[in-house]
Design a protein around this motif. Structure first.
Motif, PDB file in Angstrom:
ATOM      1  N   ASP A   1      82.109 -34.644  -4.145  1.00 29.58           N
ATOM      2  CA  ASP A   1      82.772 -34.233  -2.902  1.00 29.58           C
ATOM      3  C   ASP A   1      84.142 -33.627  -3.179  1.00 29.58           C
TER       4      ASP A   1
ATOM      5  N   PHE B   1      83.962 -29.953  -4.671  1.00 30.81           N
ATOM      6  CA  PHE B   1      83.729 -28.863  -3.735  1.00 30.81           C
ATOM      7  C   PHE B   1      84.748 -28.838  -2.595  1.00 30.81           C
ATOM      8  N   ARG B   2      85.350 -29.991  -2.289  1.00 30.21           N
ATOM      9  CA  ARG B   2      86.352 -30.065  -1.222  1.00 30.21           C
ATOM     10  C   ARG B   2      87.568 -30.855  -1.714  1.00 30.21           C
TER      11      ARG B   2
ATOM     12  N   TRP C   1      90.600 -19.454  -1.979  1.00 28.31           N
ATOM     13  CA  TRP C   1      89.610 -20.522  -1.786  1.00 28.31           C
ATOM     14  C   TRP C   1      90.286 -21.831  -1.396  1.00 28.31           C
TER      15      TRP C   1
ATOM     16  N   ALA D   1      81.586 -20.949  -7.916  1.00 30.93           N
ATOM     17  CA  ALA D   1      81.783 -22.143  -7.095  1.00 30.93           C
ATOM     18  C   ALA D   1      82.862 -21.930  -6.041  1.00 30.93           C
TER      19      ALA D   1
ATOM     20  N   ALA E   1      71.537 -24.482  -1.134  1.00 27.19           N
ATOM     21  CA  ALA E   1      72.488 -24.775  -2.205  1.00 27.19           C
ATOM     22  C   ALA E   1      71.969 -24.110  -3.469  1.00 27.19           C
TER      23      ALA E   1
ATOM     24  N   HIS F   1      76.672 -24.242  -1.025  1.00 21.02           N
ATOM     25  CA  HIS F   1      77.285 -24.518  -2.321  1.00 21.02           C
ATOM     26  C   HIS F   1      76.739 -23.542  -3.355  1.00 21.02           C
ATOM     27  N   TRP F   2      77.528 -23.353  -4.411  1.00 25.90           N
ATOM     28  CA  TRP F   2      77.063 -22.609  -5.579  1.00 25.90           C
ATOM     29  C   TRP F   2      77.637 -23.301  -6.815  1.00 25.90           C
ATOM     30  N   ALA F   3      76.768 -23.765  -7.686  1.00 30.92           N
ATOM     31  CA  ALA F   3      77.182 -24.423  -8.923  1.00 30.92           C
ATOM     32  C   ALA F   3      76.799 -23.548 -10.111  1.00 30.92           C
TER      33      ALA F   3
ATOM     34  N   PHE G   1      73.955 -31.514 -10.289  1.00 27.46           N
ATOM     35  CA  PHE G   1      74.097 -30.800  -9.021  1.00 27.46           C
ATOM     36  C   PHE G   1      72.822 -30.910  -8.185  1.00 27.46           C
TER      37      PHE G   1
ATOM     38  N   GLN H   1      72.956 -34.022   0.350  1.00 31.07           N
ATOM     39  CA  GLN H   1      73.827 -33.431   1.363  1.00 31.07           C
ATOM     40  C   GLN H   1      73.036 -33.090   2.617  1.00 31.07           C
TER      41      GLN H   1
END
Length: 741
Positions: free
Chosen positions: A54, A57-58, A85, A185, A199, A223-225, A238, A245
């Protein structure tokens, strides 16, 4: 959501979600007690941790090590994107540079130690990240991203550098993305789109661009990993996280190589438990593709047949192209569960309908013939001379008035129909505009899947750009092939998850009594003789012929009398791999004189070929049955794998085999048999009786138990042939090869 969590959810030093002793885990493990030592019989984990990403990404705070605002410098563009970003996600950004007082007007700190707060995420814009990792450890940073290349993708020296980086990361407790990753990302994801999201996981950032561009067609991404070389965080991490999620409707992956096969399967199992579809492009189907992938990411690609089987085993939908990846993931993310598996092709052209119907049938879709009552209903609006059985041809004119919508509604009302596919090969206003609007309106009022193939090469028509793409309920495609691939994946996925039972739940935790017997028979680093190999099979309850090992001609005659004529005689020795080629097998012996002469012949051949024998086997002759092969090999990625196929010489000629990665249950064992091209042989052909399929399945499951329990001690097992007798009579292992590790 199913299930509940009691107590406090915390994270360990590696950022994995941990539930304290005595608590119950959440829905991903269906109420199982969380046990730290939940291992299978070979000591491997049965359930995966979900890394707490978490704050990746945030994050609340971000440090950019090596930040720059000097125009023309690569670091400047990266810093600018990270700044934008951070503002979007509400994070505080702290530039770090030893000589700059400020970057883009933001106060710059000379080192990590001087940061004003503990940061969640550090982005390293430096050529050598290793010294910085030690600084981040002191600062208790949770996540780091390394863009630098020159690691495992470059060869042995780079691989050694990556190993040092990975070791430092393990000691630090930091979770690291990269090296050799990129800015994906930190892309700008649209926040004005509704519905379940895709995702995305990629090992090559450029290969994810087509999926990312789906946002321009109104499909949400969350999302993008970009996993890069995966020195620490990998595809499996991931995959596990995204499956948890709530906004994620499907996971799309571009995989060049798997870091660890077991971790990937545990993550895929988590997604399957939650019913989250996973669609993957996995390169390496060919030798050239595998070699290129290895040079790009520095990881094993694995034997492709094993990778393919493992993905299917856990419901991962493997596609070949990026166009298929985007279309299939988009459909699976947004479509509701199917009400039925029947597909109807509806068109304004008989030729178009027939062509698409042929392709759909070849793709494995079921096109039910509509009932006579339904056909009579459709003929109220469609001329009698046109076919409406399926495919449905309306002839064109009914599309232009109120009949068009009535036809669509009538088809969708049929309980046999779960999917309506309408190919529109090109625009022909106003009929095509009216048809598209009717399809969109009908889709809004049904819970069944409506698919439109817009075949125009232009793609700028308002009917396509505004009406079709403006609908969240119609699945729109540009090619028939991609439509059929996606629909097949949609139906297969829901069939799979409906009956899914995780094989890890029933995997053996403790060795069986058979293991203790088998362990005494193993000879490290050696190949067992056929006699010893059959003793190993017998220890696991696998039937072998009546036989005796003898060391004299007289003993051979006595053994033949006890075994019962006719008999088979074989030389038995630890280093004999291909007895038949050496002339060391004789079949159909019916008298004492033949047995006596054969013993002498076999021993003479062995002496001439300098083959060491532990004796000669006098065996019961088993003739009537289907020859199969069941075996175990070790895959570099997944460990022990079990194979079943047509046996005897056919295994080398036809290579008709199916593979699974243990653990698996009876259903998967039966699926293995059903996948074989020669499956009909087991049902009985040319007057032969059906074979004992239940006995074959039982042998496969017992061999799987051997693979799990003997683990790394068993390098190879080959039961060939396994003679599967007529139904109710069982199966007999006529020969076996065992190589110990």
């Amino acid at each position: 959501m199913l299930g509940s969590t009691h107590g406090t959810l915390t994270t360990d030093s590696r950022g994995a979600r941990v539930i304290a002793c005595g608590e119950q885990p959440g829905p991903a493990v269906h109420g199982r007690p969380a046990e730290v030592d939940d291992l299978d019989v070979s000591g491997r984990p049965l359930y995966s941790d979900v890394p707490d990403l978490d704050r990746f990404f945030r994050p609340e705070s971000v440090a950019v090590i090596g930040a720059s605002d000097t125009e023309g410098r690569p670091n400047t563009g990266v810093t600018r994107q990270l700044l934008a970003w951070s503002e979007r996600v509400g994070a505080r950004l702290h530039p770090v540079h030893p000589t700059r007082p400020a970057v883009f007007g933001i106060a710059c700190f000379p080192s990590v130690a001087d940061l004003p707060e503990q940061v969640d995420l550090a982005v390293l814009l430096v050529a050598d990240p290793l010294p910085v990792i030690e600084e981040l450890t002191e600062a208790k940073v949770r996540f780091a991203v390394v863009f630098a290349s020159g690691f495992a993708e470059t060869g042995e020296e780079g691989a050694a550098a990556q190993a040092r980086l990975a070791a430092a990361v393990r000691r630090s407790g930091i979770r690291l993305l990269g090296p050799n990753t990129n800015l994906n990302a930190f892309e700008h994801f649209r926040d004005d789109l509704d519905g379940p999201a895709i995702a995305l996981i990629t090992q090559s950032g450029h290969q994810g661009r087509p999926v990312f561009a789906l946002q321009e067609l109104g499909i949400r991404l969350s999302h993008w990993a970009p996993t890069g070389n995966e020195a620490d965080l990998e595809t499996a991490d991931f995959l596990s996280y995204f499956a948890e999620q709530p906004e994620v409707g499907a996971i799309a992956c571009y995989v060049e190589g798997l870091k660890d096969g077991r971790s990937f399967l545990l993550a895929a199992d988590r997604a399957a438990r939650r019913g989250v579809p996973v669609v993957a492009v996995k390169v390496g189907r060919t030798e050239t593709g595998a070699r290129t992938a290895a040079s790009h990411t520095g990881k094993l690609t694995g034997a492709d047949t094993v990778v393919d089987a493992a993905m299917r085993q856990y419901g991962v939908i493997r596609v070949d192209g990026l166009d298929e990846l985007q279309d299939t993931a988009a459909l699976l993310a947004r479509a509701r569960p199917p009400r039925a598996d029947g597909v109807v092709v509806y068109s304004i052209s008989g030729g178009t309908g027939a062509h698409v119907a042929d392709l759909a049938t070849e793709a494995g879709l079921r096109l039910p013939e509509l009932s006579q009552a339904k056909q009579a209903e459709l003929h109220q609006w469609i001329p009698e001379y046109l076919n409406v059985a399926n495919p449905v041809d309306n002839g064109g004119h009914p599309v232009g008035d109120q009949r068009g919508r009535k036809i669509i509604d009538a088809i969708l009302a049929d309980p046999e129909v779960g999917v309506l596919i309408c190919p529109i090969t090109g625009p022909f206003p106003p009929l095509s505009d009216k048809l598209v609007q009717d399809l969109v309106d009908a889709a809004e009022r049904t819970d069944k899947l409506v698919c439109v193939v817009w075949g125009s090469p232009v793609g700028t028509e308002p009917a396509y750009r505004e009406v079709l793409l403006g609908s969240s309920r119609v699945a729109t495609f540009r090619t028939v092939a991609n439509c059929l691939t996606a629909v097949r994946a949609h139906l297969d996925h829901h069939r799979f998850v409906t009956g899914y039972r995780s094989p890890f739940d029933s995997a053996p935790r403790t060795p069986s009594p058979s293991f203790r017997k088998a362990r005494e028979l193993m000879r490290p680093g050696q190949q067992l003789s056929e006699h010893a190999a059959k003793q190993l099979l017998r220890a696991y309850g696998i039937r072998v012929p009546r036989e005796q090992l003898v060391t004299s001609a007289a003993a051979a005659v006595r053994a033949a009398g006890l075994v019962g004529y006719p008999v088979v005689m074989k030389a038995s020795g630890a280093r004999i791999a291909h007895k038949t080629e050496l002339g060391l097998v004789k079949i159909g012996l019916t008298s004492a004189s033949q047995v006596r002469d054969t013993y002498r012949e076999l021993t003479d051949i062995a002496r001439h070929e300098d083959v060491s024998l532990d004796g000669v086997l006098v065996c019961q002759m088993v003739e009537r049955g289907v020859e199969m092969v069941v075996g175990v090999t070790h895959d570099q990625l997944f460990g022990p794998t079990v194979t079943v196929g047509l046996g005897g010489v056919l295994v080398e000629v036809l290579r008709d085999v199916a593979v699974r990665v243990p653990p698996f249950g009876e259903r998967q064992a039966r699926d293995m048999c059903d996948e074989l091209r020669g499956r009909a042989l087991l049902d009985g052909v040319r007057g032969r009786p059906p074979a004992d399929l239940d006995a074959l399945v039982e042998v496969v499951l017992r061999v799987q138990r051997m693979a799990l329990e003997l683990g790394d001690h068993l390098a190879e097992l080959d039961i060939n042939p396994l003679m599967v007798l007529p139904r109710g009579q069982g199966a007999v292992a006529l020969d076996a090869l065992v190589v110990c590790s």
